[in-house]
Every structure is written in C-alpha cells, then in structure tokens.
Write an enzyme that holds these catalytic residues in place. Sequence first.
Site, mmCIF file in Angstrom:
data_model
loop_
_atom_site.group_PDB
_atom_site.id
_atom_site.type_symbol
_atom_site.label_atom_id
_atom_site.label_comp_id
_atom_site.label_asym_id
_atom_site.label_seq_id
_atom_site.Cartn_x
_atom_site.Cartn_y
_atom_site.Cartn_z
ATOM 1 N N HIS A 247 -8.044 -4.991 -1.304
ATOM 2 C CA HIS A 247 -6.831 -4.270 -0.897
ATOM 3 C C HIS A 247 -6.018 -5.150 0.039
ATOM 4 O O HIS A 247 -6.424 -5.422 1.176
ATOM 5 C CB HIS A 247 -7.196 -2.952 -0.211
ATOM 6 C CG HIS A 247 -6.007 -2.088 0.080
ATOM 7 N ND1 HIS A 247 -5.309 -1.417 -0.904
ATOM 8 C CD2 HIS A 247 -5.369 -1.809 1.246
ATOM 9 C CE1 HIS A 247 -4.307 -0.752 -0.365
ATOM 10 N NE2 HIS A 247 -4.317 -0.971 0.948
ATOM 11 N N ASP B 237 -9.775 -3.131 -6.079
ATOM 12 C CA ASP B 237 -9.271 -2.553 -4.827
ATOM 13 C C ASP B 237 -10.146 -1.376 -4.408
ATOM 14 O O ASP B 237 -10.244 -0.388 -5.136
ATOM 15 C CB ASP B 237 -7.818 -2.096 -5.027
ATOM 16 C CG ASP B 237 -7.128 -1.726 -3.730
ATOM 17 O OD1 ASP B 237 -7.760 -1.084 -2.883
ATOM 18 O OD2 ASP B 237 -5.942 -2.072 -3.579
ATOM 19 N N SER C 84 0.833 -1.195 0.000
ATOM 20 C CA SER C 84 0.000 0.000 0.000
ATOM 21 C C SER C 84 0.877 1.258 0.000
ATOM 22 O O SER C 84 1.678 1.447 -0.916
ATOM 23 C CB SER C 84 -0.951 -0.058 1.196
ATOM 24 O OG SER C 84 -1.997 0.875 1.070
#
Length: 326
Positions: free
Chosen positions: A292, A264, A140
């Site tokens: 995600h 996502d 991320s």
Amino acid sequence: MIHPSQFHSPWWARNPHVQTILAKYLHRTRIKHRRERLELPDGDFVDLAWGLPEQSDNRPLVVLFHGLEGCIESHYIQGMMTALHLQGWQAVLMHFRGCSGEPNRSMRAYHSGAIEDPHYVLGLLRQRYPERPMAAIGYSLGGNMLVNYLAEHPRNPLCAATVVSAPLQLAACAERINSGFSRCYQGYLLKRMIDNWQRRLRRHPQQQWQGDLTRIKSLREFDDKITAPVHGFSDAEDYYQRCSGLYKLARISTPTLIIHAADDPFMNDAVIPDASELPPSITYELSRTGGHVGFMQGLPWRPDYWLEYRVPQWLDRQWPLYLENA
C-alpha cells in the site's frame, strides 16, 4: 485496458507488509513548505502546503491529496513533492479538513467521496494561475476522492490526474482491513480517527453524540456510527455504495493514470476494475507486488521509491498534449 506494471519488488521487499510499513520508516526525503489557509464558503477552512522554493512562472502546478489521516509530514507526500520540485514543477498539498494539525470548525470533516473542498480549491487555483498546466495526484482515500471528483466534474481544470493505491470498492476494503495482520493497520488508523473526532467534539460541546467511542473496533463501525450520519448518509453501506470510485471510472474523461498493487494489504481484488469497462482516458497499471503506497526498489539501506519516478514520467508526457489542445 489493464497494463502490467514495470515495477518489480527487490528480494528484500517482496512481502506487502514490508513494502507498506518500511516505506514510511526508510524514507529520508524532506522538503520545505509554506502554509496557506483558505477560507471556505461554508465558514470552515483548509490548509495548503506549498513546496519551497516556489516556482513563480507558468511551470506546471501539481496538487496532491493525501490518504486517510495523512498530512504534509506523510512520507509519500514529502517524497513526491520533492520529486516534482526536481522536475521544475510547483507542488502543493491540500490538507483535508482537520488534518493539518488544527481541528476544523464544523462537525463535518472529510471522507472518501467528499469532493466539495477539492472542487473549490482547484477552481480557486485555476483563477489564480490561468496559464499554468495543472494536474492532481491522489493517494489511497485521496485517490478514491479524486476519482469521484473527476467523474462528477468532467469539465475540470486538470489536464491530467494520477491515482495511487485507491480503495475503489469501499465495502470490500473495510472487510479486508478487518482481517488478519491488516487489523494492525486498522487499529493504527482507527486510533487517529477517534482522536480527531474527540477533538472535534470538544470544539463543539453543544453536540450531543450518544455513542461510546470505546466500543468502535473497526473502520466499518466508525463509518456506520460517525462518518455516515455526520455527512448525510443513512449508514456505512449507503456511504460505501455512493462513494466507491470503482463504479464511476467509465465517466472519467480527464487523462488519468491509476497505479495499484495486487498484494495491497488494505484491499482485495474487488477494487480492480473490469478492463472492458475502462474508458480510453484511463491508463491502469497493475503490479503483482508493491503493498500500500510502497513500491520500493533498490537496496534496503538506500531504497528507491518507484512512484517518484513513474508518476513524474507519466505527467511529463501529458503537458505537451494539454498545450496542443489548449
């Protein structure tokens, strides 16, 4: 080139929110670790977490970078460190400033383009272990940071890198997470970010920040009022433009695997690069589902985490190539 991913969601986890949320609560893997505090050149510190038992020979060393407000307790870090240990490799997590349970000393914290601390840590690890092959995995925010690092430091000590679920176009991601059900993720993250900022202010009572934290309702507002001015950007848009990894992919020469799910809930298609602009060093794998940092397979009462197979599998192919060219 963009490759179709081999990941396919099972019937019970085709929804991106199921993948994103349940991945955290269904993960049971735990690994013991040892803390190490590193003093930084500017007088601040970062904490490392070394997976135990430690590998003392010249086996590969893999450095992990967590996502926004993550830490050693994050399920994806625990799972990957365990998977790397099962391969016989040494895993170590670098906590970003203020994420290891203790506020950092300076007002400066971390952000999606803050590469100075990782650059220092990776250089130090290379000095300590000159013979060990070394790779990095970024999740991320940590993935976008890693893209920035690889682009700005082409002559780096890494033989390979992996980037997972990275917000490579920050402005688009700030807009996406502020809409629909994704606002739930935003609220969760924003509360933790504001709590961290308040702890930092208590540590620095001389700082006269005039803003009203209760009025900040989105990640973009937080970045505009806090992240940007504290870290030398004129505003959120300036920060997003200068730190979005999407615009720097062509400059990466280190062999890099990028894994992304099209569903996502933190981002939209703006983060997916133009295939024609990807350099030969990048292997980009795109799946239709996965959420995600989710990518769960198997049975709901005993899920498998596909990333913990795919990433070590890909890294295992990079070590021989590195040794051949060393």
